[in-house]
Scaffold this motif. Sequence first.
Motif, PDB file in Angstrom:
ATOM      1  N   LYS A 101     -32.250  48.555  32.814  1.00 10.69           N
ATOM      2  CA  LYS A 101     -32.044  48.004  34.153  1.00 10.69           C
ATOM      3  C   LYS A 101     -33.236  47.143  34.588  1.00 10.69           C
ATOM      4  N   ASN A 104     -32.832  43.753  33.245  1.00 14.98           N
ATOM      5  CA  ASN A 104     -31.882  43.018  34.100  1.00 14.98           C
ATOM      6  C   ASN A 104     -32.566  42.446  35.339  1.00 14.98           C
ATOM      7  N   ALA A 112     -23.378  43.345  31.271  1.00  9.34           N
ATOM      8  CA  ALA A 112     -22.847  43.857  32.524  1.00  9.34           C
ATOM      9  C   ALA A 112     -21.775  44.880  32.180  1.00  9.34           C
ATOM     10  N   ALA A 116     -23.828  43.870  36.388  1.00  9.42           N
ATOM     11  CA  ALA A 116     -25.231  43.791  36.001  1.00  9.42           C
ATOM     12  C   ALA A 116     -26.073  44.771  36.806  1.00  9.42           C
ATOM     13  N   SER A 119     -26.258  47.804  34.840  1.00  9.87           N
ATOM     14  CA  SER A 119     -26.364  47.503  33.407  1.00  9.87           C
ATOM     15  C   SER A 119     -27.335  48.411  32.654  1.00  9.87           C
TER      16      SER A 119
ATOM     17  N   GLY B  17     -29.695  38.537  33.816  1.00  7.15           N
ATOM     18  CA  GLY B  17     -29.656  39.242  35.092  1.00  7.15           C
ATOM     19  C   GLY B  17     -30.131  38.368  36.226  1.00  7.15           C
ATOM     20  N   PRO B  18     -30.145  38.914  37.437  1.00  7.02           N
ATOM     21  CA  PRO B  18     -29.973  40.335  37.729  1.00  7.02           C
ATOM     22  C   PRO B  18     -28.565  40.757  38.183  1.00  7.02           C
ATOM     23  N   SER B  19     -27.692  39.860  38.599  1.00  8.89           N
ATOM     24  CA  SER B  19     -26.450  40.327  39.229  1.00  8.89           C
ATOM     25  C   SER B  19     -25.237  39.672  38.594  1.00  8.89           C
TER      26      SER B  19
END
Lengths: 303, 225
Positions: A101, A104, A112, A116, A119, B17-19
């Motif tokens: 994480k 990420n 994902a 994500a 993740s 990442g991040p989303s």
Amino acid sequence: MKFLFDSFESWKNHCLENDLPVYQPVIDYEIQQKGKKEEHIWDGMQRALDVMRDAVNSGLTKDMTSHSGMVNNGAKKVYKSEKHVLNKGFTDMISRALAAKEVNSCMGKVVAAPTAGASGIMPGVLATLQAEHGISDKKITECMLVSAGIGLIIERNAGIAGAVGGCQAETGTAAAMAAGAIVHAFEGSIDQIFNSVGITIQCMLGLICDPVAGLVEVPCIVRNASAAAIAHSSAQIAIADMDAVIPVDECVMAMGEVGQSMEDRYKETALGGLANTPTGRSIAKRVLIQDIEMLPDEDKDED
Amino acid sequence: MGERSSIFDMIGPVMIGPSSSHTAGVVRIGRAANRVLGGMPEEAEITFYNSFARTYEGHGSDRAILAGIMDFKTDDERIKKSLDIAKEKDLKYKFKSVGNASIYHPNTVKLILTRKNRTVEVIGESLGGGLINISKVNGFSANFSVNLHTLILTNDDQKGSIAFISNVLANDECNIATMSVSRKGKSDLACMVIEMDSPLNPISIEYIRHLKWVHEVVYIPNIDL
């Protein structure tokens, strides 16, 4: 016969009627709906597993600091800890989820699964299954197919985006997928797999999405660790045949209902919860550019 | 959401990442808009709505949308540096934020892109997990995901046009997955957005393009997301 992952009950019935292993309808679905070849499906899962393991290793070995400063090599600290509140296996498992994480959050490469923001959970759980129990890549990719099927149903009946259903929709779904993977790795029955999903949802229900400064860092990273822990506790409970009482499809319904009624400030908007604490607000002020203009709603004016 | 998700939307995408909704999904919306425009724009005006409005910078959505507009994939390591890369490529960009737009999905972005005097407006929704829906193109309802092959026609609103086009597709053995049809007004401009399971022959696209009542044809083969 086509099976479309609308509910867990129908998944189970489809497997029983056609004498299929639990992961087979997931493969059939992808072939029928997306025109993929079976070998590409296995290869794709293997590639995802490779990226997940790379993320765990990167997070445990490379420098992981984020622009905001909120991420500062936390996974490595936990991994190197000499005190174990349970045992080294548990500490390692937590570290792996944190590590993936953190990669990420630092704009590194992740899978994902399903999102994500979540993740770290599947990598933490899968890498631990391999480290603790020596489970083969082949079996792990089977487990990942089971996880994918679980995700498809939750997405359809409750949602998987934090902005739509809160954190329960992201880390909750990932934890449910991971719990099913653990039970399958231990050759659990379909009932045990689906029970682990229901129990996990019961544990994750209601969790809001309240990222400090809107960044996918705090509390997302520690929640990936706790979700991985919950996946293990749910799998342990389910594999011992303790009854979840509420059927899994009804747990998913409850998750959808809770998500719908959650206020917007708890849905990734960074307006409530931890984001709205004095410290959370001051971090936001420090790390985000403040001259974002909130325009009047131009489309309402047009109508 | 018409189309069903892939299992690689649940275990995937592999992404920077991040989303997934604010980074990967936004990259995909940018790529879709790039295809609607037919290449990289010279100018881009980008508006982030609702949940995006306050948090787009923190999630790197600004870098993600520019990366997508420049046709980078969701797992491209250059995403992190796309603000600088856009400047190097002379892509002029401007960001806006709009909150409380209740008519839009929580994660909505609007792109106004200009290339060689042609301007397109694309509205995309990021549904979570990197999944997207392009809800509008140039004000017409669209609803496509770029996971299939997409044909966007702007044409005169006249009798038989839908039957004609679907016949051309049928002759190419193209199965229609979804279809959105809308118009500005009666006998005015109309728009068909058709998602197909298999690709359309280049010669069929040319044929449709040469029909007198068809103004514009945009064909987007499935983007290898």
